[in-house]
Motif scaffolding. Structure first.
Motif, PDB file in Angstrom:
ATOM      1  N   ASP B 116       0.728  -1.206   0.019  1.00  0.00           N
ATOM      2  CA  ASP B 116       0.051  -0.115   0.047  1.00  0.00           C
ATOM      3  C   ASP B 116       0.981   1.428   0.027  1.00  0.00           C
ATOM      4  OD1 ASP B 116      -2.513  -1.198  -0.016  1.00  0.00           O
ATOM      5  OD2 ASP B 116      -2.217  -1.724   2.120  1.00  0.00           O
ATOM      6  N   PHE B 117       2.171   1.295   0.069  1.00  0.00           N
ATOM      7  CA  PHE B 117       3.119   2.328   0.032  1.00  0.00           C
ATOM      8  C   PHE B 117       4.147   1.976  -1.111  1.00  0.00           C
ATOM      9  CE2 PHE B 117       1.777   2.021   4.279  1.00  0.00           C
ATOM     10  CZ  PHE B 117       1.628   3.116   4.775  1.00  0.00           C
ATOM     11  N   PRO B 118       3.684   2.038  -2.352  1.00  0.00           N
ATOM     12  CA  PRO B 118       4.189   1.812  -3.488  1.00  0.00           C
ATOM     13  C   PRO B 118       5.581   2.847  -3.588  1.00  0.00           C
ATOM     14  CG  PRO B 118       2.328   2.680  -4.371  1.00  0.00           C
ATOM     15  CD  PRO B 118       2.030   2.395  -2.819  1.00  0.00           C
ATOM     16  N   GLN B 119       5.413   4.195  -3.235  1.00  0.00           N
ATOM     17  CA  GLN B 119       6.397   5.065  -3.357  1.00  0.00           C
ATOM     18  C   GLN B 119       7.471   4.676  -2.301  1.00  0.00           C
ATOM     19  OE1 GLN B 119       3.016   5.805  -2.924  1.00  0.00           O
ATOM     20  NE2 GLN B 119       2.400   6.770  -4.635  1.00  0.00           N
ATOM     21  N   LEU B 120       7.118   4.027  -1.423  1.00  0.00           N
ATOM     22  CA  LEU B 120       8.184   3.634  -0.562  1.00  0.00           C
ATOM     23  C   LEU B 120       9.071   2.513  -0.615  1.00  0.00           C
ATOM     24  CD1 LEU B 120       6.617   4.890   2.846  1.00  0.00           C
ATOM     25  CD2 LEU B 120       7.623   6.180   1.047  1.00  0.00           C
ATOM     26  N   PHE B 121       8.067   1.286  -1.204  1.00  0.00           N
ATOM     27  CA  PHE B 121       8.765   0.050  -1.376  1.00  0.00           C
ATOM     28  C   PHE B 121       8.548  -0.743  -2.558  1.00  0.00           C
ATOM     29  CE2 PHE B 121       7.009   0.543   2.984  1.00  0.00           C
ATOM     30  CZ  PHE B 121       8.332   0.607   3.735  1.00  0.00           C
ATOM     31  N   ALA B 124       6.608  -4.980  -5.608  1.00  0.00           N
ATOM     32  CA  ALA B 124       6.919  -6.194  -5.405  1.00  0.00           C
ATOM     33  C   ALA B 124       5.779  -6.969  -5.044  1.00  0.00           C
ATOM     34  CB  ALA B 124       8.173  -6.483  -4.715  1.00  0.00           C
ATOM     35  N   LYS B 125       5.454  -8.013  -5.598  1.00  0.00           N
ATOM     36  CA  LYS B 125       4.444  -8.874  -4.811  1.00  0.00           C
ATOM     37  C   LYS B 125       4.646  -9.262  -3.445  1.00  0.00           C
ATOM     38  CE  LYS B 125       1.739 -10.407  -8.831  1.00  0.00           C
ATOM     39  NZ  LYS B 125       1.379 -11.258 -10.015  1.00  0.00           N
ATOM     40  N   GLU B 126       5.713  -9.643  -3.224  1.00  0.00           N
ATOM     41  CA  GLU B 126       6.082  -9.894  -1.736  1.00  0.00           C
ATOM     42  C   GLU B 126       5.892  -8.818  -0.571  1.00  0.00           C
ATOM     43  OE1 GLU B 126       8.430 -11.478  -4.942  1.00  0.00           O
ATOM     44  OE2 GLU B 126       8.927  -9.519  -4.375  1.00  0.00           O
ATOM     45  N   ASN B 127       5.652  -7.693  -1.054  1.00  0.00           N
ATOM     46  CA  ASN B 127       5.309  -6.556  -0.193  1.00  0.00           C
ATOM     47  C   ASN B 127       3.961  -6.851   0.402  1.00  0.00           C
ATOM     48  OD1 ASN B 127       7.617  -5.506  -0.569  1.00  0.00           O
ATOM     49  ND2 ASN B 127       6.839  -3.747  -1.963  1.00  0.00           N
ATOM     50  N   LYS B 128       3.194  -7.683  -0.152  1.00  0.00           N
ATOM     51  CA  LYS B 128       1.872  -7.759   0.258  1.00  0.00           C
ATOM     52  C   LYS B 128       2.055  -9.031   1.824  1.00  0.00           C
ATOM     53  CE  LYS B 128      -0.653  -7.593  -3.860  1.00  0.00           C
ATOM     54  NZ  LYS B 128      -1.467  -8.168  -4.992  1.00  0.00           N
ATOM     55  N   SER B 452       4.715  -2.420 -17.081  1.00  0.00           N
ATOM     56  CA  SER B 452       3.919  -1.233 -16.908  1.00  0.00           C
ATOM     57  C   SER B 452       4.458  -0.950 -15.578  1.00  0.00           C
ATOM     58  CB  SER B 452       2.572  -1.916 -16.990  1.00  0.00           C
ATOM     59  OG  SER B 452       2.305  -2.839 -15.936  1.00  0.00           O
ATOM     60  N   GLN B 453       5.047  -1.495 -14.445  1.00  0.00           N
ATOM     61  CA  GLN B 453       5.236  -0.817 -13.190  1.00  0.00           C
ATOM     62  C   GLN B 453       6.446   0.059 -13.163  1.00  0.00           C
ATOM     63  OE1 GLN B 453       5.916  -4.169 -10.826  1.00  0.00           O
ATOM     64  NE2 GLN B 453       3.671  -4.761 -10.582  1.00  0.00           N
TER      65      GLN B 453
END
Lengths: 270, 457
Positions: B116-121, B124-128, B452-453
């Motif tokens: 939920d913090f893509p600007q920081l992390f 990557a799917k592992e972030n979930k 696309s990411q």
């Protein structure tokens, strides 16, 4: 030549006559309008629908100005002129007051006073400079009043435009390119195996619209046909936007009618 | 010479693209490595309801005024899942390891993940698999002397923001709701004290793609400007209908002996639509001066008015008619949206201009202005990038410049190399965007989102 002179003389005479006639008409319109407003307000005050006091006076004035501004729907007239000049004057006065209290007092005078009262240090010095320098640059605008040094005002404009562009360009890339690209690159097939029609429409809509805004090529042949599809997408979206905005405008009209016939003359109940 | 130019052009065009792809891939790989390392460091074994793998890190890509608390999604099948709304965490913070600790806040389900913090992390799917909570500050009770606080009165507190370059110590208290009426919690404060130092970052890695796009566009535009300076007539710009009508409108005003009115939009001088409108105003003013007609310009912003005065004056001087310039014609109408509309409408109906130009960014006043202009019988040309107002101009004006046509207009009219180069460079940018869009959609449809990411904000 003399014929032309005669024509111009007769024209100027007729203009003068028409002007004096218009002025008489304007006085009549004023007199009738204010008589009606005064009588209506007297009845409303007498019947207790309006209460005497600042709030009551505010409602009476707002109602008179609302009718004055709506009178423009018929044609330009002295009531509209009066309401327009009041509106412009009050708005400008309000702007000056807001600028004085929320910018000049708060951001300059009070801020400098607070810094001045603190023990002097390099941090305080730079904080003061951060207020004084922009203020000085802003004051350069007034050099326009002295023609010989009016060129100094260009420094202010250069700083404003430079800062504005510097701030706007990176944000524009983020807001107008990256933020728009993200939802535009969607899978064209749904997880159930069907066609994702929404994504497909967005995909073709974005590409054809971009082609319409391509200025380097003449809109002929394939480019022309693609651009034509793009303009169709644009027009459909403009139509939707038009309908949506018109509905919003109607709500503004309803709000004004509500004010006139509920807050001023209590014809609408509830 | 031309071959050399093409060589340089291709070099500058391709290098940023390759650099962009390389940097983005490198950033993605690095993000994945960091995530793996972070996972490897998890060594805290805790009771069932306690968060697993707690970590306190400095918030990436910030000004050094926040920390991030991370913990792993609870994988144990027998444990109370952290998503369970009966579990919440209370965070306390201190500047010294031994305290005093002050409350930061309570984390209640549903928890946010690193995703939920893509600007920081990143994406990557592992972030979930990791929860994340941002710590920006804490609440500190005010210092009070004995006897100052009355009985039953709550002590006053101050909200304190985290400062850069300070080491903070954080403890977590687990709260498990055991009854709702009356509300009762089973509390457990973890022994572990987490620590991290806040640091400001010079470079926001999440904006790498923005920077590379900026460099790419800048290089392309600069090259086209260079090209346009060498060969100003070699660059083609397609016909824009409304602009060809501009001269006709000015001619009409001249023949009728009436004035032309230029209406500015409601944005400040630093906004792009106002700058574009100013370029067009310069061109119109020059034509007006050449034709010996009269021009009036209305403003909502006094600073825009000052810039307009300069622009029009310069145009009159360029046309060799400085004597015809009247400063009072470049006037301030009003400082409020609808009073501005009322004032300009007044000018329209009383002075009946033969031509009206609406350029800039408009809001709800657009229809009021253009409808009044239409009723006066003036020929009207509008240009705006305000999406919601374009339909109103289309319905009431004779010609409307839609969106980017407003920016292209000044280049089309003046043929100035800088402006032409800008338009050409933007066209290259559009081709690149179309290419990215097609490739991104194909890859995403095939289930590969990595490409696309690279272009996500």
């Amino acid at each position: 030549m003399s014929a032309i002179d005669t024509d111009s003389n007769s024209n100027s005479n007729s203009d003068m006559n028409s002007n004096s006639h218009n002025k008489t008409n304007e006085w009549w319109i004023f007199a009738v309008f204010f008589s009606i407003i005064i009588i209506a307000n007297a009845i409303l005050l007498g019947s207790g629908s309006l209460k005497w006091g600042w709030s009551g006076v505010g409602i009476m004035m707002a109602a008179a100005f609302t009718i004055g501004l709506y009178s423009f729907l018929y044609q330009d007239n002295p009531l509209f002129k009066m309401a327009e000049h009041f509106y412009v004057g009050i708005a400008t006065a309000y702007l000056i007051i807001v600028t004085w209290y929320s910018v000049i007092l708060t951001d300059i005078i009070y801020a400098l006073r607070d810094l001045w009262s603190q023990p002097f240090s390099s941090t305080i010095f730079w904080q003061m400079m951060a207020i004084i320098l922009p203020t000085m640059i802003g004051l350069l605008v007034y050099t326009r009043l002295v023609p010989s040094i009016s060129w100094l005002s260009r420094i202010t404009f250069a700083v404003i435009i430079g800062f504005g562009s510097g701030l706007a360009i990176p944000n524009a890339i983020n807001a107008y390119i990256l933020e728009q690209l993200k939802p535009s690159m969607m899978p064209l097939w749904t997880s159930a195996g069907g066609i994702a029609w929404g994504a497909l429409v967005i995909f073709f809509g974005v590409i054809t619209t971009l082609v319409y805004f391509f200025f380097s090529l003449e809109h002929k042949g394939v480019i022309g046909k693609t651009a034509k599809i793009g303009i169709w997408f644009l027009m459909i979206s403009f139509g939707a936007s038009f309908g949506y905005t018109v509905m919003a405008r109607f709500s503004l009209l309803i709000e004004r009618i509500n004010f006139l016939f509920r807050d001023w003359i209590p014809l609408i109940n509830g | 010479m031309r071959n050399l130019f093409y060589l340089i052009f291709n070099f500058f065009l391709l290098t940023p693209c390759l650099l962009f792809v390389f940097t983005s891939v490198f950033t993605s790989v690095m993000t994945m490595t960091i995530t793996t390392t972070a996972r490897g460091e998890v060594d805290v074994l805790v009771p069932l309801t306690v968060p697993e793998g707690l970590q306190l890190i400095d918030k990436p890509n910030d000004n050094g005024q926040a920390l991030m608390l991370l913990w792993k999604k609870n994988s144990s099948a027998n444990s109370s899942a952290p998503e369970n709304d009966k579990i919440s965490y209370e965070i306390i913070i201190a500047e010294n390891q031994n305290g005093p600790f002050f409350p930061v806040g309570k984390i209640i389900a549903p928890f946010k993940t690193k995703y939920d913090f893509p600007q920081l992390f990143g994406y990557a799917k592992e972030n979930k698999e990791y929860y994340a909570f941002e710590i920006k500050g804490y609440t500190k009770p005010n210092e009070v002397k004995a006897g100052e606080v009355k009985e039953g009165e709550k002590p006053k507190t101050t909200d304190v923001l985290l400062s850069p370059n300070v080491t903070y110590y954080v403890k977590v208290k687990v709260l498990e709701e055991i009854s709702t009426t009356p509300l009762k919690f089973n509390e457990k404060e973890l022994n572990e004290v987490l620590s991290a130092t806040t640091k400001g970052n010079w470079f926001a890695t999440n904006k790498t793609n923005s920077v590379l796009i900026l460099i790419f566009l800048t290089v392309v535009i600069m090259l086209y400007i260079y090209w346009a300076q060498r060969n100003p007539h070699g660059l083609f710009i397609r016909k824009i209908a409304g602009l060809d009508a501009m001269d006709d409108a000015i001619g009409r005003a001249t023949e009728m002996g009436k004035m032309a009115l230029f209406v500015h939009g409601l944005r400040s001088v630093s906004d792009v639509p106002t700058i574009a409108a100013m370029n067009i105003l310069g061109r119109i003013a020059r034509k007006i001066a050449e034709f010996d007609a009269e021009l009036k310009v209305s403003h909502w912003d006094p600073i825009v008015q000052q810039v307009s005065q300069e622009t029009v004056k310069e145009a009159y001087i360029e046309a060799g008619r400085p004597d015809a310039y009247k400063e009072e014609n470049i006037f301030f109408a009003a400082g409020d949206q609808f009073s501005y509309a009322a004032a300009v409408e007044g000018v329209m109906v009383r002075e009946k201009p033969a031509a009206i130009f609406h350029f800039g960014y408009f809001y709800a006043e657009s229809l009021l202005l253009s409808e009044t202009g239409a009723q006066t019988g003036a020929i009207q040309i509008a240009g705006t990038d305000a999406f919601t107002q374009i339909p109103f101009f289309i319905t009431t004006c004779d010609y409307t410049l839609i969106g980017e046509e407003l920016y292209a207009a000044s280049a089309y009219l003046s043929r100035e190399p800088k402006l032409l180069g800008g338009i050409k460079g933007q066209d290259v940018g559009k081709v690149a965007i179309i290419a990215v869009l097609i490739l991104g959609t194909i890859f995403t449809t095939c289930g590969w989102e990595r490409f696309s990411q690279l272009f996500w904000p």
